[in-house]
Design an enzyme around this catalytic site. Structure first.
Site, PDB file in Angstrom:
ATOM      1  N   SER A 311      43.111  33.064  46.166  1.00  0.00           N
ATOM      2  CA  SER A 311      43.413  33.691  47.441  1.00  0.00           C
ATOM      3  C   SER A 311      43.038  32.754  48.594  1.00  0.00           C
ATOM      4  O   SER A 311      43.521  31.638  48.659  1.00  0.00           O
ATOM      5  CB  SER A 311      42.669  35.028  47.511  1.00  0.00           C
ATOM      6  OG  SER A 311      43.145  35.827  48.551  1.00  0.00           O
ATOM      7  N   ASP A 541      53.062  39.560  44.580  1.00  0.00           N
ATOM      8  CA  ASP A 541      51.724  39.642  45.171  1.00  0.00           C
ATOM      9  C   ASP A 541      51.850  39.961  46.664  1.00  0.00           C
ATOM     10  O   ASP A 541      52.485  39.214  47.409  1.00  0.00           O
ATOM     11  CB  ASP A 541      51.008  38.302  44.976  1.00  0.00           C
ATOM     12  CG  ASP A 541      49.587  38.285  45.511  1.00  0.00           C
ATOM     13  OD1 ASP A 541      49.200  39.199  46.265  1.00  0.00           O
ATOM     14  OD2 ASP A 541      48.855  37.340  45.179  1.00  0.00           O
ATOM     15  N   HIS A 570      47.109  40.715  42.482  1.00  0.00           N
ATOM     16  CA  HIS A 570      46.581  39.566  43.222  1.00  0.00           C
ATOM     17  C   HIS A 570      45.545  38.869  42.354  1.00  0.00           C
ATOM     18  O   HIS A 570      44.433  39.340  42.180  1.00  0.00           O
ATOM     19  CB  HIS A 570      45.952  40.081  44.514  1.00  0.00           C
ATOM     20  CG  HIS A 570      45.495  39.027  45.465  1.00  0.00           C
ATOM     21  ND1 HIS A 570      46.301  37.990  45.883  1.00  0.00           N
ATOM     22  CD2 HIS A 570      44.309  38.853  46.103  1.00  0.00           C
ATOM     23  CE1 HIS A 570      45.634  37.234  46.749  1.00  0.00           C
ATOM     24  NE2 HIS A 570      44.427  37.731  46.884  1.00  0.00           N
TER      25      HIS A 570
END
Length: 612
Positions: A311, A541, A570
């Protein structure tokens, strides 16, 4: 982006799929994998960082996790990727012919912006490079809740890299030594789960998870708390009890009065950050996170860095590759933030809203398919009506006195981050509408014991995102852009806006080296300057849209992209998708990539379960 787990909104970018998520409120033996943070902005975290028990617990098998803007959240056990889609259209600048002109009232005029004390302009000449001292590892402090086999230490870094001999701060670091022979050992593997505002101090405990065990023969597992996080020069903008105050509202179409209220709160929050951090506030940036990462490499005694970022961790990892390409050994970027400077971070959050709307529809369709289990409706629209009924009831009478529409929204946002939450949330909603609020209270009520950690994560998320890039100062632009996006993506748009709105009031003397919020670094390297790196992305995502992975691959020549087709969780690596795990493991152990593109089938849909 916000962290769903930490802040209950989109802003954060933290990975949620790396490890199995514990039940809401349960102790987490392992931190989440991408982080939220981005309301998650790269706002929040994909995996909530719950305090683990003092006695080590064997982690459950992973289900892949920052932030709302830059941040992932652990979810319950779930199962594994999707075809390439064209880049997402700009929700702000692309016309939407089916939508009527906005009649929403504009946000009120903002109060005066805070200005920090003047800071001297650094010399034009490049400052001398700081020298990292080797980290002295020893017993971990009890507050870390780590088993005795894990070592801890401190890394000293400059607060301001333009003045490396000036004020220093200490970052906490954890390490579990490799179990392999001298011939098998390949050095240290450093991990960051996203955020901004998430810590990987528990990363050494990932070694107990089956998908990681082969890596422990080759690598020391190294985690750390980035600047501002936990005990690493902790940042705070608000009293934790005030930050965690509940219940709160979450109107889909905010009134002029509500907008004014949230605007005043955002301005007060920005003032709190400036007041508490003072001149240090401007130094919480992604560029400094990348520089700290190189200090960590040197402090570990590694000539080159082996790094896995999820991320938001992919963003400052990409900055690192741009700044220090010759220091890179191997890098895994899981759930990729779009590094285009034009996206950082305002437009990135707008794109997230579109992604979360799609995932919200996916969840409703799944629940409708399992109406015999949950009795929430046989169509997506019927399930939506059930959810809205719960929102209306909670507005009038909060469950347990703590769960209002805001807490409901934060809890159900996690269904976008990780499929592992689907059955659990459906069961809680069903029980609540039948008269039993206990499951919903357990899953959605704020946890007083995590208030300090949550506020700290939100403060770091906000500081990094606001410092990294220019943000609109004109509240009319915020109002127009979010009103336009909310017409097609009402689920998360306004909550994500409120989470990031402090950036409209950010101190003038914060931001870039000159205090002027200079543009983000243009991520890119010359062909051949960087070893092959591995990117992983789920096609649907919502926190880090797939177009971001395509953009980063374009900017890093020779990189390889593994796509999980049709999936939306995610966090891809080392979760339930064996195909993706094999690619990641092979790369970290041998340096070999599967070529420019590889594709994995999606993980199975969750199984309906009333005991979830």
């Amino acid at each position: 982006m916000r962290a769903a787990a930490l802040y209950g909104t989109v802003g954060s970018l933290v990975v949620t799929a790396l490890v199995a998520f514990p039940a809401d409120g349960a102790a987490a033996p392992v931190p989440p994998a991408p982080a939220p943070p981005m309301a998650a902005p790269a706002y929040y975290t994909p995996t909530p960082l719950n305090t683990p028990p003092t006695t080590p617990t064997t982690p459950r098998p992973p289900t892949v996790t920052p932030t709302r803007p830059p941040v992932q959240t652990p979810a319950p056990t779930s199962s594994a990727t999707s075809p390439v889609r064209p880049p997402m259209k700009d929700p702000v600048n692309s016309p939407s012919p089916a939508v009527a002109p906005s009649t929403a009232k504009p946000l009120p005029v903002r109060p005066p912006t805070v200005t920090l004390p003047a800071v001297a302009v650094p010399p034009a000449a490049r400052p001398p490079l700081p020298v990292a001292r080797r980290i002295a590892f020893g017993r971990c402090a009890p507050v870390e809740h780590l088993p005795s086999v894990v070592e801890c230490g401190k890394l000293t870094v400059p607060l301001d890299y333009a003045h490396p001999d000036g004020k220093k701060i200490d970052l906490t670091v954890s390490r579990l030594r490799s179990k392999g022979t001298a011939a098998e050992r390949q050095g240290a593997l450093v991990y960051n789960p996203g955020g901004p505002g998430a810590s990987s101090m528990k990363f050494p405990m990932y070694s107990a998870i089956g998908t990681f065990r082969k890596l422990l023969d080759a690598y020391d597992f190294v985690g750390y708390a980035p600047r501002g996080v936990d005990r690493s020069a902790p940042l705070s903008c608000q009293k934790p009890a005030e930050f965690a105050k509940a219940p709160t509202d979450s109107p889909r179409v905010p009134s002029e009065r509500y907008k004014r209220q949230r605007t005043l709160q955002a301005a007060a929050y920005a003032r709190g950050c400036a007041r508490n951090a003072g001149r240090s506030l401007r130094h919480f940036t992604s560029l400094n996170n990348a520089r700290d990462l190189d200090m960590l490499r040197a402090g570990l005694g590694e000539k080159k860095l082996t790094f896995m970022g999820a991320s938001y961790g992919t963003y400052f990892g990409a900055l690192y590759a741009t700044l220090f390409p010759g220091h890179v050994r191997r890098m895994v970027f899981d759930s990729v933030v779009n590094p285009d400077p034009r996206q950082i971070w305002y437009r990135s959050n707008l794109d997230q809203n579109i992604g979360f709307e799609r995932r919200w529809r996916d969840w409703r369709r799944w629940v409708a398919k399992h109406d015999k289990t949950y009795h929430l409706g046989t169509t997506e629209q019927a399930v939506h009506r059930s959810y809205e009924t719960a929102r209306d009831r909670l507005r009038g009478k909060p469950a347990g006195g703590k769960v209002g529409p805001g807490q409901l929204q934060a809890a159900f946002l996690k269904t976008g981050y990780n499929d592992g939450y689907w059955a659990r949330r459906a069961q809680a909603l069903s029980a609540y509408l039948k008269g039993d609020p206990k499951p919903l209270i357990a899953q959605a009520a704020p946890k007083p014991e995590s208030a300090k950690e949550d506020e700290n994560g939100n403060a770091v998320y906000t500081a990094v995102e606001c410092n990294d890039a220019p943000w609109p100062r004109d509240l009319r632009k915020w109002d127009a852009d979010n009103t336009r996006v909310a017409r097609v993506a009402p689920f998360e748009t306004w909550d994500n806006a409120w989470m990031n709105l402090p950036c409209a009031f950010w101190p003038h003397n914060s931001g870039g080296p000159r205090g002027d919020h200079s543009s983000p670094l243009d991520v890119r390297v010359a062909p051949g300057a960087l070893p092959p790196v591995l990117l992983l992305a789920a096609e649907h995502d919502p926190a880090t849209p797939y177009s971001g992975a395509l953009e980063l691959q374009r900017r890093l020549p020779g990189s390889s992209l593994v796509t999980e087709r049709g999936a939306g969780t995610h966090g891809v690596a080392f979760g339930p998708n064996e195909c993706a795990n094999e690619h990641a493991e092979t790369y970290l152990l041998t340096g070999k990539t599967p070529g420019p593109r590889a594709y994995c089938a999606p993980r199975p849909e969750p199984v309906a379960d009333t005991s979830a």
